[in-house]
Scaffold this motif. Structure first.
Motif, PDB file in Angstrom:
ATOM      1  N   GLU A   1       0.819  -1.208   0.000  1.00 28.08           N
ATOM      2  CA  GLU A   1       0.000   0.000   0.000  1.00 28.08           C
ATOM      3  C   GLU A   1       0.862   1.271   0.000  1.00 28.08           C
ATOM      4  OE1 GLU A   1      -2.791  -1.798   3.283  1.00 28.08           O
ATOM      5  OE2 GLU A   1      -3.765  -0.115   2.291  1.00 28.08           O
ATOM      6  N   SER A   2       1.906   1.253  -0.819  1.00 28.07           N
ATOM      7  CA  SER A   2       2.818   2.392  -0.885  1.00 28.07           C
ATOM      8  C   SER A   2       2.428   3.391  -1.964  1.00 28.07           C
ATOM      9  CB  SER A   2       4.239   1.896  -1.153  1.00 28.07           C
ATOM     10  OG  SER A   2       4.291   1.159  -2.365  1.00 28.07           O
ATOM     11  N   ALA A   3       1.366   3.134  -2.698  1.00 27.68           N
ATOM     12  CA  ALA A   3       0.937   4.016  -3.788  1.00 27.68           C
ATOM     13  C   ALA A   3      -0.498   4.449  -3.555  1.00 27.68           C
ATOM     14  CB  ALA A   3       1.074   3.310  -5.136  1.00 27.68           C
ATOM     15  N   GLU A   4      -0.954   5.356  -4.394  1.00 34.39           N
ATOM     16  CA  GLU A   4      -2.330   5.821  -4.302  1.00 34.39           C
ATOM     17  C   GLU A   4      -3.289   4.746  -4.790  1.00 34.39           C
ATOM     18  OE1 GLU A   4      -1.249  10.536  -5.142  1.00 34.39           O
ATOM     19  OE2 GLU A   4      -2.711   9.466  -6.401  1.00 34.39           O
ATOM     20  N   VAL A   5      -4.519   4.826  -4.285  1.00 32.14           N
ATOM     21  CA  VAL A   5      -5.516   3.810  -4.639  1.00 32.14           C
ATOM     22  C   VAL A   5      -5.813   3.845  -6.131  1.00 32.14           C
ATOM     23  CG1 VAL A   5      -7.882   3.039  -4.251  1.00 32.14           C
ATOM     24  CG2 VAL A   5      -6.511   3.861  -2.332  1.00 32.14           C
ATOM     25  N   SER A   6      -5.838   5.045  -6.724  1.00 31.58           N
ATOM     26  CA  SER A   6      -6.133   5.145  -8.162  1.00 31.58           C
ATOM     27  C   SER A   6      -5.063   4.459  -9.001  1.00 31.58           C
ATOM     28  CB  SER A   6      -6.245   6.612  -8.563  1.00 31.58           C
ATOM     29  OG  SER A   6      -5.036   7.306  -8.267  1.00 31.58           O
ATOM     30  N   GLU A   7      -3.791   4.610  -8.608  1.00 32.15           N
ATOM     31  CA  GLU A   7      -2.713   3.937  -9.338  1.00 32.15           C
ATOM     32  C   GLU A   7      -2.819   2.428  -9.196  1.00 32.15           C
ATOM     33  OE1 GLU A   7       0.799   7.340  -9.088  1.00 32.15           O
ATOM     34  OE2 GLU A   7       1.008   5.448  -7.998  1.00 32.15           O
ATOM     35  N   MET A   8      -3.084   1.962  -7.982  1.00 29.95           N
ATOM     36  CA  MET A   8      -3.217   0.515  -7.787  1.00 29.95           C
ATOM     37  C   MET A   8      -4.397  -0.035  -8.572  1.00 29.95           C
ATOM     38  SD  MET A   8      -2.168  -0.153  -3.807  1.00 29.95           S
ATOM     39  CE  MET A   8      -3.353   0.962  -3.063  1.00 29.95           C
ATOM     40  N   GLN A   9      -5.508   0.710  -8.618  1.00 30.88           N
ATOM     41  CA  GLN A   9      -6.659   0.251  -9.384  1.00 30.88           C
ATOM     42  C   GLN A   9      -6.353   0.233 -10.878  1.00 30.88           C
ATOM     43  OE1 GLN A   9     -10.214   2.409  -8.551  1.00 30.88           O
ATOM     44  NE2 GLN A   9     -11.495   1.199  -9.910  1.00 30.88           N
ATOM     45  N   TYR A  10      -5.639   1.238 -11.363  1.00 28.06           N
ATOM     46  CA  TYR A  10      -5.256   1.277 -12.787  1.00 28.06           C
ATOM     47  C   TYR A  10      -4.405   0.062 -13.151  1.00 28.06           C
ATOM     48  CZ  TYR A  10      -2.733   2.853 -16.946  1.00 28.06           C
ATOM     49  OH  TYR A  10      -2.174   2.938 -18.194  1.00 28.06           O
ATOM     50  N   VAL A  11      -3.419  -0.252 -12.315  1.00 32.02           N
ATOM     51  CA  VAL A  11      -2.555  -1.408 -12.598  1.00 32.02           C
ATOM     52  C   VAL A  11      -3.356  -2.695 -12.536  1.00 32.02           C
ATOM     53  CG1 VAL A  11      -0.575  -2.721 -11.761  1.00 32.02           C
ATOM     54  CG2 VAL A  11      -0.475  -0.235 -11.816  1.00 32.02           C
ATOM     55  N   TRP A  12      -4.235  -2.803 -11.546  1.00 33.80           N
ATOM     56  CA  TRP A  12      -4.996  -4.054 -11.398  1.00 33.80           C
ATOM     57  C   TRP A  12      -5.952  -4.265 -12.572  1.00 33.80           C
ATOM     58  CZ3 TRP A  12      -4.500  -8.433  -9.214  1.00 33.80           C
ATOM     59  CH2 TRP A  12      -5.579  -9.298  -9.084  1.00 33.80           C
ATOM     60  N   GLU A  13      -6.589  -3.201 -13.054  1.00 36.33           N
ATOM     61  CA  GLU A  13      -7.492  -3.354 -14.202  1.00 36.33           C
ATOM     62  C   GLU A  13      -6.722  -3.793 -15.445  1.00 36.33           C
ATOM     63  OE1 GLU A  13     -10.784   0.034 -12.865  1.00 36.33           O
ATOM     64  OE2 GLU A  13      -9.405   0.416 -14.527  1.00 36.33           O
ATOM     65  N   HIS A  14      -5.558  -3.200 -15.687  1.00 36.85           N
ATOM     66  CA  HIS A  14      -4.760  -3.630 -16.847  1.00 36.85           C
ATOM     67  C   HIS A  14      -4.266  -5.058 -16.663  1.00 36.85           C
ATOM     68  CE1 HIS A  14      -4.827   0.547 -18.073  1.00 36.85           C
ATOM     69  NE2 HIS A  14      -4.204   0.225 -19.187  1.00 36.85           N
ATOM     70  N   LEU A  15      -3.928  -5.425 -15.445  1.00 30.21           N
ATOM     71  CA  LEU A  15      -3.470  -6.790 -15.191  1.00 30.21           C
ATOM     72  C   LEU A  15      -4.599  -7.795 -15.388  1.00 30.21           C
ATOM     73  CD1 LEU A  15      -0.769  -8.039 -14.331  1.00 30.21           C
ATOM     74  CD2 LEU A  15      -1.619  -8.106 -12.000  1.00 30.21           C
ATOM     75  N   THR A  16      -5.820  -7.408 -15.049  1.00 25.57           N
ATOM     76  CA  THR A  16      -6.972  -8.284 -15.283  1.00 25.57           C
ATOM     77  C   THR A  16      -7.193  -8.488 -16.775  1.00 25.57           C
ATOM     78  OG1 THR A  16      -7.975  -7.479 -13.233  1.00 25.57           O
ATOM     79  CG2 THR A  16      -9.417  -8.598 -14.804  1.00 25.57           C
ATOM     80  N   GLU A  17      -7.073  -7.414 -17.565  1.00 27.37           N
ATOM     81  CA  GLU A  17      -7.196  -7.555 -19.020  1.00 27.37           C
ATOM     82  C   GLU A  17      -6.089  -8.448 -19.576  1.00 27.37           C
ATOM     83  OE1 GLU A  17      -9.006  -3.038 -19.606  1.00 27.37           O
ATOM     84  OE2 GLU A  17      -7.173  -3.642 -20.635  1.00 27.37           O
ATOM     85  N   LEU A  18      -4.874  -8.272 -19.050  1.00 25.96           N
ATOM     86  CA  LEU A  18      -3.766  -9.124 -19.492  1.00 25.96           C
ATOM     87  C   LEU A  18      -4.038 -10.584 -19.159  1.00 25.96           C
ATOM     88  CD1 LEU A  18      -0.857  -9.227 -20.611  1.00 25.96           C
ATOM     89  CD2 LEU A  18      -0.044  -8.895 -18.297  1.00 25.96           C
ATOM     90  N   LYS A  19      -4.617 -10.818 -18.005  1.00 28.30           N
ATOM     91  CA  LYS A  19      -4.944 -12.192 -17.606  1.00 28.30           C
ATOM     92  C   LYS A  19      -5.966 -12.804 -18.550  1.00 28.30           C
ATOM     93  CE  LYS A  19      -7.059 -12.414 -13.719  1.00 28.30           C
ATOM     94  NZ  LYS A  19      -7.302 -12.338 -12.270  1.00 28.30           N
ATOM     95  N   LEU A  20      -6.942 -12.005 -18.981  1.00 30.80           N
ATOM     96  CA  LEU A  20      -7.940 -12.502 -19.934  1.00 30.80           C
ATOM     97  C   LEU A  20      -7.308 -12.857 -21.271  1.00 30.80           C
ATOM     98  CD1 LEU A  20     -10.908 -10.053 -19.306  1.00 30.80           C
ATOM     99  CD2 LEU A  20     -10.806 -12.457 -18.752  1.00 30.80           C
ATOM    100  N   VAL A  21      -6.396 -12.000 -21.726  1.00 32.09           N
ATOM    101  CA  VAL A  21      -5.739 -12.255 -23.012  1.00 32.09           C
ATOM    102  C   VAL A  21      -4.960 -13.564 -22.968  1.00 32.09           C
ATOM    103  CG1 VAL A  21      -3.971 -11.419 -24.592  1.00 32.09           C
ATOM    104  CG2 VAL A  21      -5.623  -9.830 -23.649  1.00 32.09           C
ATOM    105  N   ILE A  22      -4.190 -13.763 -21.889  1.00 28.95           N
ATOM    106  CA  ILE A  22      -3.383 -14.989 -21.794  1.00 28.95           C
ATOM    107  C   ILE A  22      -4.276 -16.203 -21.590  1.00 28.95           C
ATOM    108  CG2 ILE A  22      -1.557 -16.112 -20.486  1.00 28.95           C
ATOM    109  CD1 ILE A  22      -0.411 -13.388 -19.845  1.00 28.95           C
ATOM    110  N   LEU A  23      -5.367 -16.037 -20.848  1.00 27.86           N
ATOM    111  CA  LEU A  23      -6.304 -17.150 -20.674  1.00 27.86           C
ATOM    112  C   LEU A  23      -6.885 -17.581 -22.006  1.00 27.86           C
ATOM    113  CD1 LEU A  23      -7.827 -18.943 -18.661  1.00 27.86           C
ATOM    114  CD2 LEU A  23      -9.559 -17.175 -18.504  1.00 27.86           C
ATOM    115  N   ASN A  24      -7.124 -16.626 -22.886  1.00 28.18           N
ATOM    116  CA  ASN A  24      -7.651 -16.944 -24.214  1.00 28.18           C
ATOM    117  C   ASN A  24      -6.617 -17.646 -25.081  1.00 28.18           C
ATOM    118  OD1 ASN A  24      -9.681 -17.012 -26.085  1.00 28.18           O
ATOM    119  ND2 ASN A  24      -9.378 -14.943 -26.797  1.00 28.18           N
ATOM    120  N   MET A  25      -5.313 -17.427 -24.762  1.00 32.40           N
ATOM    121  CA  MET A  25      -4.249 -18.024 -25.564  1.00 32.40           C
ATOM    122  C   MET A  25      -4.081 -19.515 -25.306  1.00 32.40           C
ATOM    123  SD  MET A  25      -1.217 -15.175 -25.535  1.00 32.40           S
ATOM    124  CE  MET A  25      -1.380 -13.636 -26.440  1.00 32.40           C
TER     125      MET A  25
END
Length: 1093
Positions: free
Chosen positions: A128-152
């Motif tokens: 929790e060393s960053a702002e909540v908005s930054e952590m949410q931004y990273v997590w949303e992109h990571l979720t999309e990345l997870k979907l892409v790899i799951l589809n692969m």
């Protein structure tokens, strides 16, 4: 490199980095990758303080054409996620681009790095060393990345599927609860609970869904051996680290052992079984496998391990104990030491004090828990006993339950979704321990409702139609809904802020002081003198007028912020477009330079100007007469010049800001322009030819063809020529684009693609390669396989979509040389098999059979081979092949695919020619004739007995003996077909022939070798041959002697039947086997006859 940074050296890391970055910008290929490797090494290990400064220079190389460079960028992102987690918001989107890269090697490396980045992101969120908005931004992109790899996981590439499996393994491990004794650096329980976008229950449930998807993939019947072993390793590792999945994994391993995929070869089956055995042995040795030991030992036994080997594999400390439990059929209860606190607890059950409070019933054999001895583990163990729980509930209901439900309970009670789980039992044990120890129990918050928008749908075991792609599609759809919801919320917040600003501005206007009225002077009556403008003014010089006009336009251009504040942004943009389209070239250049200063934010202004020019070009004169362009000006030239100027300036300006957004800007111009002119298309061709942003140019051409159907035939003409590019990557992308356009576009575009495909196909019939294959360079090179493939690529890619092209391919094939024909056969093999998958005779192939061009007979032969590979030949096909063989195709190999459809007479007539072919082909012929390649079990025209007899009766003048001997050897090699009875019948028929076959005695010897109990039949044959005076036939007599020698003493009757002249020809060792007549010896007592003294 280490010597450069020693104390006293004049070269600093920063200056060296600048030098290397500049050199990398000018370098290409391997040199650029090596420079980038040095830059990353120095930046991370010797000058980490410079990472934020030069990070963008490295990340901008994600679109580089070199595979090695992009792999270095992936490695840099991976290291940044470890050492500089605060930079994750800046690098996560770049990793997404690399995962969907067109190069397979880059994709695999990016997926591999995504596993590490995933873990590092969760560790970063835990801190929790960053702002909540930054952590949410990273997590949303990571979720999309997870979907892409799951589809692969359904990718066509085996390596990508393997790396996707390993990534999903990491996701399951990270998003599931760790055992208490685990020493992993990340635990799901460490995640913050106050973050709105991150919910532990949802993540754990998602990991369960992904685990079910892995099980489904593991049990697929069409999985490759490499993917199967990788998935098996993943499941076993998950079972070791997360024991709750152990039973499901053991069940999956058992199912795999019983039903292996039918697509595996024998060597692959052996490898898979060996790997399965190793994984089961690893599970057996794991401490958490105690409960599953019977199933694991049974699996090892089924695989083929002996009981002694199994006992040796089981850990020593559990071996005897576990065997005893298995024999008794129950699980032993936990034992307590006699001197433990549990065994010394007082038994006064009537005491009501907390120190003597008994949680469980006294009659229960479980130990009694008191205040002195109570621990969380002991209470948790007691809750695992059903009798204890029932007694505790009944005691509470009878003694402590109020008569009426309290209002507090009604308002706060919520159902427990995970009741009965290990987590819920552990929480209940903590509450009971706090109650016993006089401590206030920690408030147990009811679990939040799971965010069903981010769940992966669970695959039900009875629903076989749901696949991995269905699950991924549902998850992507739910993710889109969440993104729309977030966008709406953001829009509402922006509207609210604008409203507040507007209210504040109105309040300030009201508070402004009203200026005092100025004193008026009384007017005097006087005559008003009329002023003439021409008398008091003079015309402004043209140069001054032009300068003032440019300055005015420049002031309007620089008033962007003021016009936005005053609400006149749209009017300003309209004025600018009118000035730019209707006035001088200086103003046009001024507006264009203004747009290119900040192209991202001013591209809408550029598009408005472009549409204004388009309106003028089409004759929509909406301006006043004074603003209309001169008659001699060509409006279409202005539109074309503006469009080309925008494109070239965006692509070649070299500005860092422009370079970063070049792809987005070019795509916007080409996709949103009202008309894309020929010059703009030629510029895309130039980008591809010069290998500058070639991937983007190809994508733009493809999108233009699909999104603008009326002019798609013009755009596809610029695209299709690049299938002959010397760059393999460009060729592959162009080929895929052409096939996609062919499926979706208009008939005119299809005709252009077909025309070019047939043109390139015709090149292979030329004696030398045409200059079109070498671009603008004049070269005189001979034909190579690579050049042939370049010419065939397009037509082969179109063949599955239009099978009628087979006739055109056959015509060109007939005119081509031998090397070109071989290349065509190799390239056509895959498309033909795909087109003939149902093994049905399509109309296009029927036409080829009825009208085969001259010289294309070998192509037709290959087609017939594929048609009969996995199905019996139809009567129509057999008839047509028979006619072609009789009239046109003299090669006997043409008959091989339909051998089993011919008559016995035709097969035996062709047999002398067939056995002269290549040994591999002869082997295929005999496999067909003997039914070894007979998947449909149709009736064989020639029996094994007739076939072997026919081989012996072949005229030596038609086929040499060496071919006949090799053919008979192939027959004897099939022991399952040429059994004792079959060989016995063959020998009898050969013995009845009027003339002794040349190879008859050789066959008798081979039959004796395979079946020694045929010795009786062999003796009869020897005696029968004596009647035919076998000693007069040199070859047969030699065989007769070898056979008698093989039979030994059993051949004595046959040897005795030989006449004296044949006996004289016997070798000594065989003559010794003949029975001797006893010679006459006179009695010594009797007197000799007279004259015999």
């Amino acid at each position: 490199m280490s010597s450069k940074y020693q104390p006293g050296s004049n070269v600093t890391p920063q200056s060296q980095l600048v030098q290397w970055i500049n050199e990398a910008g000018m370098a290409e290929g391997t040199k650029k990758a090596n420079l980038l490797r040095k830059i990353v090494e120095v930046l991370l290990h010797q000058a980490p303080q410079m990472v934020p400064v030069y990070m963008e220079n490295i990340l901008s190389l994600v679109n580089d054409k070199s595979t090695d460079v992009k792999r270095q960028v992936v490695a840099f992102i991976e290291e940044l996620s470890k050492a500089f987690p605060h930079l994750l918001p800046k690098i996560i989107s770049q990793l997404q681009l690399l995962v969907i890269d067109s190069v397979i090697a880059v994709q695999k490396r990016a997926i591999q790095a995504a596993s590490i980045v995933y873990r590092n992101v969760l560790l970063w969120i835990c801190k929790e060393s960053a702002e909540v908005s930054e952590m949410q931004y990273v997590w949303e992109h990571l979720t999309e990345l997870k979907l892409v790899i799951l589809n692969m996981i359904d990718s066509d590439n085996e390596g990508i599927r393997t790396h996707s499996i390993k990534f999903l393994e990491e996701v399951v491990l990270l998003q599931s609860s760790n055992p208490d004794d685990s020493d992993e650096d990340f635990r799901l329980e460490n995640l913050p609970t106050h973050l709105p976008f991150l919910k532990r229950d949802t993540m754990e449930e998602e990991s369960d869904h992904i685990f079910q998807l892995l099980l489904k993939f593991h049990n697929s019947q069409h999985i490759s051996s490499v993917n199967l072993m990788a998935c098996m390793t993943t499941l076993c590792l998950v079972a070791k680290l997360r024991p709750k999945y152990l039973s499901s994994v053991v069940q999956a391993l058992g199912d795999l052992h019983t039903t292996l995929p039918p697509t595996l070869s024998q060597s692959q089956v052996n490898s898979v079984r060996k790997h399965l055995k190793m994984q089961i042995l690893v599970l057996v040795k794991h401490p958490s496998s105690v409960e599953m030991m019977p199933q694991l030992m049974q699996l090892l036994s089924d695989i083929g391990m002996t009981q002694q080997e199994i006992n040796k594999a089981v850990p020593k400390e559990r071996r005897n104990k576990r065997l005893g439990e298995i024999k008794n059929g129950d699980t032993p209860a936990k034992r307590f030491r006699i001197d433990s606190p549990q065994s010394t607890v007082g038994s006064d059950s009537n005491s009501n004090s907390r120190s003597d409070f008994n949680i469980f019933d006294e009659d229960n054999p479980q130990p009694i828990i008191t205040k002195a001895t109570a621990t969380e583990d002991s209470i948790f163990e007691g809750l695992n006993n059903i009798d204890n729980v029932v007694n505790l509930v009944m005691s509470t209901l009878s003694n402590n339950l109020p008569s009426e439900m309290t209002s507090h309970f009604t308002s706060t009670y919520k159902p427990i979704p995970n009741s009965g789980s290990k987590v819920q039992k552990r929480a209940l044990a903590k509450m009971l321990l706090a109650l016993i120890k006089y401590e206030a129990p920690a408030p147990v918050m009811p679990p939040l409702l799971s965010d069903f928008g981010t769940k992966i749908p669970l695959l039900r075991e009875d629903d076989e139609k749901i696949t991995l792609k269905n699950a991924v599609a549902k998850l992507q759809e739910s993710t889109k809904d969440k993104q729309i919801e977030n966008a709406v919320s953001k829009l509402m917040e922006e509207t609210r802020q604008e409203h507040l600003k507007e209210e504040e501005r109105k309040t300030k206007d009201k508070e402004k002081l009203i200026p005092p009225p100025t004193p008026t002077v009384p007017k005097l009556k006087q005559r008003v003198k009329l002023l003439k403008l021409q008398e008091i003014t003079r015309p402004i010089p043209k140069e001054v007028k032009s300068k003032l006009m440019i300055q005015a336009v420049d002031r309007i251009l620089r008033a962007e912020k003021e016009s936005a504040i005053g609400g006149a942004a749209q009017i300003r943009a309209k004025f600018i477009t009118i000035f730019a389209s209707s006035y001088t070239s200086d103003i046009r250049e001024l507006v264009l330079n203004y747009i290119l200063e900040d192209p991202l934010n001013r591209m809408d202004l550029a598009m408005s100007w472009l549409y204004e020019e388009y309106a003028l070009m089409q004759g929509f004169n909406r301006h006043p007469v004074t603003l209309q362009p001169k008659i001699h000006e060509k409006h279409d030239d202005n539109y074309n010049q503006l469009l080309c100027a925008l494109i070239t300036q965006i692509s070649e300006r070299g500005d860092p800001i422009m370079e970063a957004s070049k792809d987005v800007l070019l795509r916007k111009v080409y996709m949103e322009a009202p008309v894309v002119t020929d010059e703009a298309i030629d510029y895309l061709k130039h980008l591809i030819a010069e290998n500058k942003s070639s991937n983007l140019a190809l994508e733009l051409l493809e999108e233009l063809c699909i999104m603008r159907p009326p002019r798609s035939h013009r755009y596809v003409a610029a695209l299709v020529g690049h299938v002959l590019s010397e760059n393999e990557e460009i060729r592959d992308i162009t080929l895929k684009s052409c096939v996609k356009i062919y499926k979706q576009c208009t008939e005119s575009a299809k005709k252009v693609i077909e025309k070019n495909g047939l043109l390139y196909l015709g090149f292979i019939s030329l004696s030398t390669p045409p200059q079109e294959l070498f671009g603008n360079r004049y070269m005189n090179r001979p034909w190579t396989d690579e050049l042939y493939k370049m010419c065939l690529n397009l037509v082969m890619a179109l063949f599955p979509e239009k099978e009628e092209l087979i006739m055109e391919i056959a015509r060109v094939y007939g005119c081509a040389g031998a090397e070109a024909k071989r290349c065509v056969l190799r390239q056509l093999e895959g498309p033909l098999r795909a087109a003939l998958q149902p093994a049905a005779l399509r109309p296009a192939f029927t036409a080829l059979l009825h009208d085969c061009p001259r010289g294309a007979e070998t192509l037709l032969t290959r087609l017939v081979h594929i048609l009969t590979d996995k199905a019996a030949p139809s009567a129509e096909l057999v008839r047509r092949v028979r006619e072609l063989y009789a009239t046109r195709v003299s090669d006997v190999r043409f008959l091989i695919p339909v051998l089993n459809g011919l008559s016995k007479k035709e097969i035996l007539a062709a047999l002398p020619k067939l056995i002269k072919l290549n040994p591999v082909v002869v082997k295929e012929v005999f496999n067909k004739l003997l039914g070894l390649q007979n998947p449909n079990n149709e009736q064989l025209p020639v029996s094994p007995e007739n076939l072997l007899v026919a081989l012996h009766l072949i005229d030596p003048n038609k086929a040499d003996l060496k071919y006949i001997i090799k053919a008979t050897a192939l027959c004897f090699a099939e022991k399952n077909i040429f059994t004792h009875d079959v060989l016995s019948a063959v020998l009898q028929r050969l013995a009845e022939e009027t003339e002794i076959p040349v190879l008859m005695m050789r066959t008798v010897l081979q039959a004796l070798t395979l079946y020694p109990n045929l010795s009786g039949l062999a003796i009869n044959i020897l005696q029968l041959l004596i009647e035919r005076e076998v000693w007069n036939n040199k070859v047969a007599w030699e065989g007769w002697l070898k056979c008698a020698e093989r039979l030994g003493a059993r051949a004595a009757p046959a040897l005795a039947a030989l006449p004296p002249r044949a006996l004289a020809l016997l070798p000594p060792h065989l003559a010794a086997l003949c029975p001797r007549e006893t010679p006459y010896t006179p009695n010594p007592i009797e007197p000799l006859p007279p004259g015999m003294e």
